[in-house]
Scaffold this motif. Structure first.
Motif, short mmCIF file in Angstrom:
data_model
loop_
_atom_site.label_atom_id
_atom_site.label_comp_id
_atom_site.label_asym_id
_atom_site.label_seq_id
_atom_site.Cartn_x
_atom_site.Cartn_y
_atom_site.Cartn_z
N LYS A 1 -2.53 -41.37 -36.64
CA LYS A 1 -1.22 -41.14 -36.05
C LYS A 1 -0.75 -42.33 -35.22
N ILE A 2 -1.69 -42.91 -34.47
CA ILE A 2 -1.33 -44.07 -33.64
C ILE A 2 -0.87 -45.23 -34.52
N VAL A 3 -1.65 -45.50 -35.57
CA VAL A 3 -1.30 -46.61 -36.47
C VAL A 3 0.05 -46.35 -37.13
N LEU A 4 0.24 -45.10 -37.62
CA LEU A 4 1.49 -44.74 -38.28
C LEU A 4 2.67 -44.83 -37.30
N CYS A 5 2.45 -44.38 -36.08
CA CYS A 5 3.51 -44.41 -35.05
C CYS A 5 3.90 -45.86 -34.74
N VAL A 6 2.90 -46.72 -34.60
CA VAL A 6 3.18 -48.13 -34.31
C VAL A 6 3.97 -48.77 -35.45
N LEU A 7 3.54 -48.50 -36.70
CA LEU A 7 4.23 -49.09 -37.86
C LEU A 7 5.67 -48.60 -37.97
N LEU A 8 5.85 -47.27 -37.86
CA LEU A 8 7.20 -46.72 -37.96
C LEU A 8 8.09 -47.19 -36.81
N SER A 9 7.49 -47.28 -35.61
CA SER A 9 8.27 -47.75 -34.46
C SER A 9 8.71 -49.20 -34.68
N VAL B 1 19.95 -48.80 -28.06
CA VAL B 1 19.52 -47.61 -27.33
C VAL B 1 19.14 -46.50 -28.31
N ALA B 2 19.93 -46.36 -29.38
CA ALA B 2 19.61 -45.33 -30.39
C ALA B 2 18.26 -45.60 -31.03
N ALA B 3 17.95 -46.87 -31.32
CA ALA B 3 16.64 -47.22 -31.89
C ALA B 3 15.52 -46.88 -30.92
N ALA B 4 15.73 -47.19 -29.65
CA ALA B 4 14.70 -46.89 -28.64
C ALA B 4 14.49 -45.38 -28.53
N VAL B 5 15.59 -44.61 -28.56
CA VAL B 5 15.48 -43.14 -28.49
C VAL B 5 14.69 -42.60 -29.68
N LEU B 6 14.94 -43.14 -30.87
CA LEU B 6 14.22 -42.70 -32.06
C LEU B 6 12.72 -43.00 -31.95
N VAL B 7 12.39 -44.15 -31.37
CA VAL B 7 10.98 -44.49 -31.20
C VAL B 7 10.30 -43.49 -30.25
N VAL B 8 10.98 -43.18 -29.14
CA VAL B 8 10.42 -42.22 -28.19
C VAL B 8 10.28 -40.84 -28.85
N PHE B 9 11.33 -40.44 -29.62
CA PHE B 9 11.28 -39.15 -30.31
C PHE B 9 10.12 -39.11 -31.30
N LEU B 10 9.93 -40.20 -32.04
CA LEU B 10 8.84 -40.26 -33.01
C LEU B 10 7.48 -40.07 -32.34
N ALA B 11 7.31 -40.77 -31.20
CA ALA B 11 6.02 -40.67 -30.50
C ALA B 11 5.76 -39.24 -30.02
N PHE B 12 6.79 -38.61 -29.42
CA PHE B 12 6.60 -37.22 -28.97
C PHE B 12 6.38 -36.28 -30.15
N PHE B 13 7.12 -36.50 -31.23
CA PHE B 13 7.01 -35.64 -32.40
C PHE B 13 5.59 -35.66 -32.99
N MET B 14 5.00 -36.85 -33.00
CA MET B 14 3.69 -36.98 -33.63
C MET B 14 2.56 -36.48 -32.75
N PHE B 15 2.76 -36.51 -31.44
CA PHE B 15 1.61 -36.19 -30.57
C PHE B 15 1.77 -34.89 -29.78
N LEU B 16 3.00 -34.32 -29.73
CA LEU B 16 3.17 -33.06 -29.03
C LEU B 16 2.72 -31.90 -29.91
N PRO B 17 2.21 -30.86 -29.31
CA PRO B 17 1.90 -29.65 -30.10
C PRO B 17 3.16 -29.10 -30.75
N GLU B 18 2.98 -28.38 -31.87
CA GLU B 18 4.12 -27.87 -32.63
C GLU B 18 5.00 -26.94 -31.81
#
Length: 392
Positions: A11-19, A48-65
């Protein structure tokens, strides 16, 4: 490594790549938007929109469902807020853009070209006593004076096409005209007195500028037509443009801050304002931000935009005949109206001569043309164009 540990690593690797991909695309899109003129608002919005998407991606991947619903609601709220911000910006821009502008760039100069046959130029009632068919002096000058020296050329030069910017009769504005004269690309220019910078540029090139008066004109100040203020004194003008006087209520007007526009450095009207100031330092003018070719921001002096609290200036003929903006009103200065009679008799305080300017051209027809301009025929064209001749 445990199974859960391996999943987290993936997940970390995927998050870094997608970010990285999102940030790269955001940066690329921001540059494109900047090149398209959106550097002030839309380029930062994209980043700002790109930064928001990166933050959203990180929370989406690591937060519980169970928390993802709240995450999507938060994202939707941010999207709505961005949409409202964009709408407010566009409404503000629409309001700003509908306000009339007085600018050197807004007048279409094509109808004033010699032999354009539009009826815009003054004509002699009889054949010209001077005719030049070869070695035509290369003319340039101030935008406001182009209708005048184009009329000179139409009376004296052969009938042919004269391009506005590359011909024997050009109109490149005062700063460029002085530059062309000093660097030998023009033989004769028509302009107000030069700025100190233009004088210094001539000295640096070893050129001596010669000024021959050919007429007189009023330097005028104007406001929005709804402004109740009808006149100012010379001292009040100096106080406003030095930044000491800041509100229209000081002169019987509305309780609004004065938006005192200025022109670019070395323009004829800006040089005239500096003369009016008589040594007092000018306050910083309103500026507009313009996207540069590399996506940056350049601050430059804004053109006069006719806000209800605005104050601007120009020359009488340009403001009343070339721009013809019915939404502005000329101000009396020291109780005197700017008009031909008060220019001719010297009552109007900001009347000044304008010149035929040379810098040592070897063209044999330059002096002949200047002599003719100062003759009755040339002065007739000065008056018929809308300026004040040397001798009424």
């Amino acid at each position: 490594m445990s199974k859960s540990g391996g999943e987290i690593a993936v997940k970390i690797v995927l998050c870094v790549l997608l970010s990285g991909v999102i940030l790269f695309l955001g940066l690329f899109a921001g540059l494109i938007v900047s090149f398209s003129g959106g550097a002030l608002f839309y380029a930062p919005l994209v980043l700002v929109a790109a930064a928001v998407l990166v933050v959203f991606l990180a929370f989406f991947m690591f937060l519980p469902e169970r928390h993802r619903r709240k995450l999507f609601i938060s994202l939707l709220s941010i999207v709505v807020l961005g949409g409202l911000t964009t709408a407010v910006y566009e409404l503000r821009e629409a309001y700003h853009n509908r306000i009339p502008v007085v600018s050197d760039q807004e007048v279409n100069m094509e109808p004033y070209r010699p032999f354009a046959d539009t009826g815009k130029l003054a004509v002699l009632p009889e054949p010209s006593k001077l005719t030049i068919t070869k070695d035509l002096p290369r003319l340039d000058g101030a935008t406001a004076l182009y209708p005048l020296y184009a009329a000179f050329a139409q009376a004296v030069y052969p009938r042919q096409d004269y391009d506005l910017y590359e011909s024997e009769v050009m109109v490149n504005t005062t700063p460029v005209a002085y530059k062309n004269l000093i660097e030998g690309r023009a033989d004769l220019i028509f302009a107000a007195a030069p700025s100190e910078g233009q004088k210094a540029a001539a000295r640096k090139q070893g050129k001596e500028l010669k000024f021959t008066p050919i007429g007189r004109e009023a330097f005028v100040f104007f406001v929005n037509a709804s402004n109740p203020v009808t006149g100012l004194t010379t001292e009040q003008i100096r106080g406003i443009y030095s930044g000491e006087l800041t509100r229209w209520s000081d002169f019987g007007g509305n309780d609004a801050r004065i938006r005192a526009f200025q022109r670019p450095e070395d323009s004829g009207s800006q040089t005239m304002l500096e003369r009016v100031m008589d040594g007092r330092e000018l306050a910083k003018p309103p500026e507009e931000n313009v996207a540069s070719g590399m996506g940056g921001i350049i601050s430059r002096t804004a053109d006069y935009r006719n806000y209800k609290n605005a104050l601007g200036y120009s020359f009488l003929f340009y403001a009343t005949e070339m721009v013809k903006n019915g939404n502005i009103r000329l101000l009396d200065i020291d109780g005197v109206k700017p008009e031909r009679a008060t220019i001719a008799n010297g009552e109007y305080p900001f009347a000044a001569e304008f010149y035929a300017v040379t810098a040592g051209s070897d063209n044999p027809n330059v002096e002949k043309l200047i002599e003719w301009i100062r003759s009755p025929q040339g002065q007739y064209l000065v008056e018929q164009t809308g300026y004040t001749p040397l001798a009424p």
